[in-house]
Design a protein around this motif. Structure first.
Motif, PDB file in Angstrom:
ATOM      1  N   LEU A  32      13.484 -21.537 -55.535  1.00 29.37           N
ATOM      2  CA  LEU A  32      14.827 -21.023 -55.234  1.00 29.37           C
ATOM      3  C   LEU A  32      15.343 -21.610 -53.924  1.00 29.37           C
ATOM      4  O   LEU A  32      16.490 -22.043 -53.852  1.00 29.37           O
ATOM      5  N   ALA A  33      14.505 -21.593 -52.895  1.00 28.84           N
ATOM      6  CA  ALA A  33      14.916 -22.122 -51.599  1.00 28.84           C
ATOM      7  C   ALA A  33      15.332 -23.587 -51.728  1.00 28.84           C
ATOM      8  O   ALA A  33      16.371 -24.004 -51.191  1.00 28.84           O
ATOM      9  N   GLU A  34      14.545 -24.367 -52.469  1.00 28.79           N
ATOM     10  CA  GLU A  34      14.856 -25.783 -52.646  1.00 28.79           C
ATOM     11  C   GLU A  34      16.125 -25.970 -53.468  1.00 28.79           C
ATOM     12  O   GLU A  34      16.966 -26.803 -53.140  1.00 28.79           O
ATOM     13  N   ALA A  35      16.283 -25.200 -54.540  1.00 24.22           N
ATOM     14  CA  ALA A  35      17.462 -25.325 -55.402  1.00 24.22           C
ATOM     15  C   ALA A  35      18.750 -24.989 -54.651  1.00 24.22           C
ATOM     16  O   ALA A  35      19.811 -25.531 -54.952  1.00 24.22           O
ATOM     17  N   LEU A  36      18.639 -24.101 -53.668  1.00 29.27           N
ATOM     18  CA  LEU A  36      19.810 -23.714 -52.877  1.00 29.27           C
ATOM     19  C   LEU A  36      20.011 -24.602 -51.655  1.00 29.27           C
ATOM     20  O   LEU A  36      20.962 -24.426 -50.904  1.00 29.27           O
ATOM     21  N   GLY A  37      19.076 -25.533 -51.438  1.00 33.70           N
ATOM     22  CA  GLY A  37      19.195 -26.450 -50.312  1.00 33.70           C
ATOM     23  C   GLY A  37      18.982 -25.790 -48.963  1.00 33.70           C
ATOM     24  O   GLY A  37      19.541 -26.234 -47.963  1.00 33.70           O
ATOM     25  N   LEU A  38      18.181 -24.722 -48.928  1.00 32.95           N
ATOM     26  CA  LEU A  38      17.918 -24.039 -47.661  1.00 32.95           C
ATOM     27  C   LEU A  38      16.961 -24.858 -46.816  1.00 32.95           C
ATOM     28  O   LEU A  38      15.991 -25.412 -47.332  1.00 32.95           O
ATOM     29  N   ALA A  39      17.230 -24.932 -45.530  1.00 33.77           N
ATOM     30  CA  ALA A  39      16.385 -25.680 -44.610  1.00 33.77           C
ATOM     31  C   ALA A  39      15.557 -24.718 -43.776  1.00 33.77           C
ATOM     32  O   ALA A  39      16.032 -23.651 -43.402  1.00 33.77           O
ATOM     33  N   PRO A  40      14.310 -25.106 -43.471  1.00 27.86           N
ATOM     34  CA  PRO A  40      13.471 -24.271 -42.605  1.00 27.86           C
ATOM     35  C   PRO A  40      14.123 -24.135 -41.234  1.00 27.86           C
ATOM     36  O   PRO A  40      14.976 -24.952 -40.889  1.00 27.86           O
ATOM     37  N   PRO A  41      13.735 -23.155 -40.483  1.00 25.90           N
ATOM     38  CA  PRO A  41      12.645 -22.213 -40.728  1.00 25.90           C
ATOM     39  C   PRO A  41      13.099 -20.992 -41.517  1.00 25.90           C
ATOM     40  O   PRO A  41      14.297 -20.728 -41.643  1.00 25.90           O
ATOM     41  N   GLY A  42      12.141 -20.269 -42.024  1.00 31.97           N
ATOM     42  CA  GLY A  42      12.394 -18.973 -42.638  1.00 31.97           C
ATOM     43  C   GLY A  42      13.025 -19.008 -44.014  1.00 31.97           C
ATOM     44  O   GLY A  42      13.669 -18.035 -44.411  1.00 31.97           O
ATOM     45  N   THR A  43      12.836 -20.086 -44.767  1.00 32.49           N
ATOM     46  CA  THR A  43      13.507 -20.171 -46.061  1.00 32.49           C
ATOM     47  C   THR A  43      13.049 -19.080 -47.024  1.00 32.49           C
ATOM     48  O   THR A  43      13.884 -18.455 -47.690  1.00 32.49           O
ATOM     49  N   ILE A  44      11.752 -18.831 -47.092  1.00 24.02           N
ATOM     50  CA  ILE A  44      11.242 -17.821 -48.029  1.00 24.02           C
ATOM     51  C   ILE A  44      11.701 -16.431 -47.590  1.00 24.02           C
ATOM     52  O   ILE A  44      12.092 -15.605 -48.422  1.00 24.02           O
ATOM     53  N   ARG A  45      11.684 -16.174 -46.311  1.00 23.28           N
ATOM     54  CA  ARG A  45      12.158 -14.884 -45.786  1.00 23.28           C
ATOM     55  C   ARG A  45      13.627 -14.666 -46.144  1.00 23.28           C
ATOM     56  O   ARG A  45      14.035 -13.573 -46.520  1.00 23.28           O
ATOM     57  N   ARG A  46      14.427 -15.719 -46.034  1.00 24.87           N
ATOM     58  CA  ARG A  46      15.855 -15.607 -46.358  1.00 24.87           C
ATOM     59  C   ARG A  46      16.059 -15.362 -47.851  1.00 24.87           C
ATOM     60  O   ARG A  46      16.887 -14.536 -48.244  1.00 24.87           O
ATOM     61  N   VAL A  47      15.305 -16.062 -48.674  1.00 24.92           N
ATOM     62  CA  VAL A  47      15.386 -15.842 -50.124  1.00 24.92           C
ATOM     63  C   VAL A  47      14.970 -14.417 -50.453  1.00 24.92           C
ATOM     64  O   VAL A  47      15.638 -13.724 -51.221  1.00 24.92           O
ATOM     65  N   ALA A  48      13.866 -13.960 -49.862  1.00 21.84           N
ATOM     66  CA  ALA A  48      13.381 -12.604 -50.134  1.00 21.84           C
ATOM     67  C   ALA A  48      14.411 -11.555 -49.715  1.00 21.84           C
ATOM     68  O   ALA A  48      14.641 -10.581 -50.435  1.00 21.84           O
ATOM     69  N   GLY A  49      15.046 -11.744 -48.576  1.00 21.45           N
ATOM     70  CA  GLY A  49      16.069 -10.800 -48.126  1.00 21.45           C
ATOM     71  C   GLY A  49      17.251 -10.736 -49.081  1.00 21.45           C
ATOM     72  O   GLY A  49      17.766  -9.661 -49.390  1.00 21.45           O
ATOM     73  N   ALA A  50      17.684 -11.889 -49.563  1.00 22.28           N
ATOM     74  CA  ALA A  50      18.797 -11.921 -50.511  1.00 22.28           C
ATOM     75  C   ALA A  50      18.388 -11.302 -51.845  1.00 22.28           C
ATOM     76  O   ALA A  50      19.175 -10.601 -52.481  1.00 22.28           O
ATOM     77  N   LEU A  51      17.142 -11.521 -52.261  1.00 22.95           N
ATOM     78  CA  LEU A  51      16.658 -10.908 -53.497  1.00 22.95           C
ATOM     79  C   LEU A  51      16.620  -9.388 -53.375  1.00 22.95           C
ATOM     80  O   LEU A  51      16.928  -8.677 -54.333  1.00 22.95           O
ATOM     81  N   GLU A  52      16.270  -8.879 -52.200  1.00 25.67           N
ATOM     82  CA  GLU A  52      16.291  -7.429 -51.990  1.00 25.67           C
ATOM     83  C   GLU A  52      17.720  -6.891 -52.123  1.00 25.67           C
ATOM     84  O   GLU A  52      17.930  -5.808 -52.673  1.00 25.67           O
ATOM     85  N   THR A  53      18.685  -7.656 -51.643  1.00 21.11           N
ATOM     86  CA  THR A  53      20.086  -7.257 -51.812  1.00 21.11           C
ATOM     87  C   THR A  53      20.425  -7.170 -53.292  1.00 21.11           C
ATOM     88  O   THR A  53      21.064  -6.202 -53.745  1.00 21.11           O
ATOM     89  N   LEU A  54      19.981  -8.155 -54.073  1.00 23.78           N
ATOM     90  CA  LEU A  54      20.224  -8.133 -55.520  1.00 23.78           C
ATOM     91  C   LEU A  54      19.530  -6.953 -56.188  1.00 23.78           C
ATOM     92  O   LEU A  54      20.082  -6.335 -57.108  1.00 23.78           O
ATOM     93  N   MET A  55      18.330  -6.625 -55.724  1.00 24.68           N
ATOM     94  CA  MET A  55      17.601  -5.477 -56.280  1.00 24.68           C
ATOM     95  C   MET A  55      18.404  -4.199 -56.075  1.00 24.68           C
ATOM     96  O   MET A  55      18.527  -3.378 -56.986  1.00 24.68           O
TER      97      MET A  55
END
Length: 119
Positions: A32-55
């Protein structure tokens, strides 16, 4: 991640997950991080936070959680944070030994719903 970034990233994640062919699911946090073109640092943390919003959005709307389509690269389940959020949302049982079973049911429902809303 700021609240603004979470709210901006969440719809992009939803759109991406809704558009993926079923044979590419589940997707990993890293994919997901790669598909969205997110750059480090914290890419997985950012994806997880957005997924929690979706939840939270999905739980409030009474629909399957699209975040169930995302798993850890270390296995076939999401990271612990998914379960930590799903329990207080009232979507998963409190007992950790029942989480995998609940997750698999949620995954099936999310795939089925996605198929009716994508495209």
């Amino acid at each position: 991640m700021s609240l603004t970034e979470e709210t901006e990233l969440a719809p992009r994640l939803r759109e991406l997950l809704e558009g993926l062919p079923e044979d590419r699911l589940p997707f990993t946090y890293q994919q997901l991080a790669e598909a969205l073109g997110l750059a480090p640092p914290g890419t997985i943390r950012r994806v997880a936070g957005a997924l929690e919003t979706l939840m939270e959005e999905d739980a409030a709307a009474g629909r399957p959680m699209i975040a169930a389509l995302v798993v850890s690269r270390r296995g076939d389940l999401p990271r612990q944070g998914f379960f930590d959020r799903a329990v207080p949302l009232g979507r998963f049982p409190v007992e950790p030994q029942r989480h995998a079973e609940a997750y698999r049911a949620e995954y099936r429902e999310a795939v089925a719903l996605r198929g009716t809303t994508a495209g």
